[in-house]
Design a protein around this motif. Structure first.
Motif, mmCIF file in Angstrom:
data_model
loop_
_atom_site.group_PDB
_atom_site.id
_atom_site.type_symbol
_atom_site.label_atom_id
_atom_site.label_comp_id
_atom_site.label_asym_id
_atom_site.label_seq_id
_atom_site.Cartn_x
_atom_site.Cartn_y
_atom_site.Cartn_z
ATOM 1 N N LEU A 176 1.254 -0.272 18.805
ATOM 2 C CA LEU A 176 2.322 -0.440 17.822
ATOM 3 C C LEU A 176 1.937 -1.584 16.900
ATOM 4 N N ALA A 177 1.747 -1.271 15.620
ATOM 5 C CA ALA A 177 1.329 -2.261 14.630
ATOM 6 C C ALA A 177 2.515 -2.655 13.761
ATOM 7 N N SER A 178 2.648 -3.955 13.489
ATOM 8 C CA SER A 178 3.778 -4.486 12.721
ATOM 9 C C SER A 178 3.306 -4.989 11.364
ATOM 10 N N PHE A 179 4.134 -4.754 10.336
ATOM 11 C CA PHE A 179 3.784 -5.123 8.961
ATOM 12 C C PHE A 179 4.972 -5.798 8.271
ATOM 13 N N ALA A 180 4.633 -6.635 7.293
ATOM 14 C CA ALA A 180 5.677 -7.349 6.538
ATOM 15 C C ALA A 180 6.332 -6.461 5.498
ATOM 16 N N GLU A 213 10.661 2.391 9.880
ATOM 17 C CA GLU A 213 11.196 1.272 9.114
ATOM 18 C C GLU A 213 12.045 0.372 10.018
ATOM 19 N N ARG A 214 12.092 -0.901 9.702
ATOM 20 C CA ARG A 214 12.794 -1.872 10.564
ATOM 21 C C ARG A 214 14.234 -1.457 10.861
ATOM 22 N N LEU A 244 12.085 -7.488 18.485
ATOM 23 C CA LEU A 244 11.954 -7.267 17.043
ATOM 24 C C LEU A 244 11.824 -8.617 16.342
ATOM 25 N N GLN A 245 10.625 -8.918 15.858
ATOM 26 C CA GLN A 245 10.339 -10.224 15.275
ATOM 27 C C GLN A 245 10.866 -10.330 13.832
ATOM 28 N N ASP A 246 11.219 -11.562 13.437
ATOM 29 C CA ASP A 246 11.614 -11.819 12.051
ATOM 30 C C ASP A 246 10.429 -11.570 11.115
ATOM 31 N N GLY A 247 10.739 -11.146 9.894
ATOM 32 C CA GLY A 247 9.700 -10.973 8.892
ATOM 33 C C GLY A 247 8.941 -9.660 8.982
ATOM 34 N N ILE A 248 9.271 -8.834 9.961
ATOM 35 C CA ILE A 248 8.619 -7.529 10.114
ATOM 36 C C ILE A 248 9.528 -6.457 9.517
ATOM 37 N N GLN A 249 8.964 -5.637 8.627
ATOM 38 C CA GLN A 249 9.770 -4.613 7.960
ATOM 39 C C GLN A 249 9.361 -3.190 8.318
ATOM 40 N N ALA A 250 8.173 -3.020 8.886
ATOM 41 C CA ALA A 250 7.705 -1.661 9.148
ATOM 42 C C ALA A 250 6.726 -1.645 10.313
ATOM 43 N N PHE A 251 6.606 -0.468 10.927
ATOM 44 C CA PHE A 251 5.739 -0.303 12.091
ATOM 45 C C PHE A 251 4.943 0.995 11.965
ATOM 46 N N ASP A 306 -2.998 -6.724 6.224
ATOM 47 C CA ASP A 306 -2.082 -7.802 6.592
ATOM 48 C C ASP A 306 -1.149 -7.399 7.726
ATOM 49 N N CYS A 307 -1.720 -6.722 8.708
ATOM 50 C CA CYS A 307 -0.964 -6.388 9.912
ATOM 51 C C CYS A 307 -0.633 -7.679 10.661
ATOM 52 N N LYS A 308 0.617 -7.859 11.025
ATOM 53 C CA LYS A 308 1.058 -9.108 11.644
ATOM 54 C C LYS A 308 0.820 -9.153 13.147
#
Length: 465
Positions: free
Chosen positions: A228-232, A258-259, A275-282, A310-312
């Protein structure tokens, strides 16, 4: 067209064909057949019949053709396009008693199955024999395989293994005339005239009623990895999708979420997910096969691609339980969105490299018309489900202006090289948008095909076009 009502004499004939216990006329019992999973649509048939053999379906079709009675075929009722709704009344033929897996041919990697078999149950039966049927819609635990064929349904693993069109070899079909035909042959190659099998796939019950299905099977992959990859931003996540394929890797699934959708799943379901802050999509990415080293190498390559966008964070599922939890996050998203808000779901599909432009445009159109949206879907094949949320839209705008916003979404989709539906079908709810993509030449050809198969126009009238 003006259709006739079901008279007492016709009802008696229907009863004689399928038996009194398989005819439904009471309004309270008809309720479950008056809707599918499409929002806010209710149409009651006059009568529901539940046949069990092709010959019974043939007798019903012949009767209705002779008496100009509209017929609506229905599977499990899990559709999202209104395709199984009896909008003209008449007879609804429910296929729920066609519920047998008739044969699993391990020598030829084929199976013959009736249309009322639940898709996941069929998948489990063939998996027990080391075989794989990879067409797995999100509703696989409740939808019927016949409905999947009729709507060209897909699911997450289309991206690697192909659509349902690649797996249906042959169909037994009852025509409106009452004739029973096989559309093709149980062979991997077919170059013998017009391919009627492919014509019936996605025809949404407008040309005939499917009573048997022969499908291709493949060996069951024994191993898989899930990350599972997280993005801003949504756009960064969508841009990474095409890059993964350009790097030479074909995942067995590649899903976008989507978040807001994840938030609603957490509220609706007891899923342990931070669910981390600043993450908008997966992106939920699965790689499968039979060699652990190859799978691990592919995952490393994917991780390197994700870093370029820029994967978080990347979470690797470390157990079967965690894999199941992450898949449940994706598979329950539609139910969670539906339970949280007034909504409409649209099914868009574009070439996957155009996904960033698609989702950016959807958000801009929402801002223009005043609706919100929650997007998720099968990003690996460019298929994005757009859940339009009423939010602060007035009832008047929702009922009168929303259709113009949806029209702009489809115009954007077509402009990006896409089309109106990737897997939900057209049915009743999308047919008004068909001219965005198709010309009068297309409509004339479709009308001609419909006329050949169903000259009286009784079969699933008012759908597709």
């Amino acid at each position: 067209m003006e259709y006739n009502k079901i008279t007492p004499v016709i009802l008696d004939t229907i009863t004689a064909i399928v038996g009194a216990g398989n005819v439904i006329t009471q309004h309270s019992e008809l309720e479950k057949y008056s809707h599918d999973e499409t929002e806010d649509l209710v149409y009651y048939p006059e009568v529901v019949a539940r046949p069990q053999t092709p010959e019974e379906v043939a007798a019903l079709m012949k009767l209705c053709t002779e008496n100009l009675i509209p017929v609506t075929p229905r599977g499990a009722g899990t559709g999202l396009s209104g395709g199984a709704l009896a909008i003209k009344g008449g007879l609804l033929i429910a296929m729920e008693r066609f519920n047998k897996v008739l044969a699993i041919d391990e020598a030829n990697l084929q199976a013959t199955v009736e249309p009322g078999v639940v898709t996941e149950e069929f998948m489990n039966q063939v998996a027990a024999k080391g075989l794989f049927y990879p067409v797995d819609p999100a509703s696989k635990g409740s939808c019927f395989i016949g409905g999947n064929v009729s709507h060209g349904s897909g699911g997450p693993r289309v991206v690697k293994y192909g659509t349902i069109r690649e797996y249906v070899l042959n169909l037994q079909v009852v025509l409106p005339s009452g004739d029973i035909i096989w559309t093709g042959a149980n062979t991997l190659k077919y170059a013998s005239g017009y391919n009627l099998t492919q014509l019936f796939i996605g025809s949404e019950g407008t040309l005939g009623i499917i009573t048997k299905i022969v499908v291709k099977l493949i060996p069951l992959p024994t191993l898989d990895a899930l990350m599972l990859a997280s993005f801003a931003t949504n756009e960064a996540a969508c841009a990474a999708v095409s890059a993964i394929f350009r790097a030479g890797i074909v995942p067995s699934a590649l899903e976008f979420m989507e978040r807001r959708g994840v938030e609603w799943v957490k509220e609706h379901d007891d899923i342990a997910f931070d669910l981390q802050d600043g993450i908008q999509a997966f992106l939920l990415i699965e790689v499968d096969g039979n060699n652990q080293d190859v799978i691990f190498t592919d995952c490393e390559k994917i991780n390197a691609v994700l870093e370029e966008f820029d994967c978080k964070d990347v979470l690797f599922a470390d157990s079967s339980a965690q894999k199941e939890e992450l898949w449940r996050l994706r598979r329950t998203m539609a139910v969670s969105v539906k339970s949280n808000s007034v909504y409409k779901e649209e099914d868009t599909v574009v070439p996957r490299a155009e996904l960033p432009q698609l989702i950016k445009g959807i958000k801009e159109i929402g801002g223009k018309y005043g609706f919100e949206s929650v997007c998720y879907g099968h990003a690996g094949d460019g298929n994005l489900h757009v859940n339009i949320i009423k939010a602060n839209m007035s009832d008047e705008d929702w009922n009168s202006k929303l259709k113009f916003g949806i029209k702009e979404i489809f115009e954007l989709t077509v402009g990006l090289g896409g089309t109106l539906s990737g897997e939900h079908g057209i049915g009743l709810v999308q047919k008004d948008f068909m001219p965005i993509k198709y010309s009068e030449v297309h409509f004339a050809l479709w009308r001609g095909i419909k006329q050949v198969f169903d000259p009286q126009g009784i079969l699933n009238p008012g759908k597709i076009f």
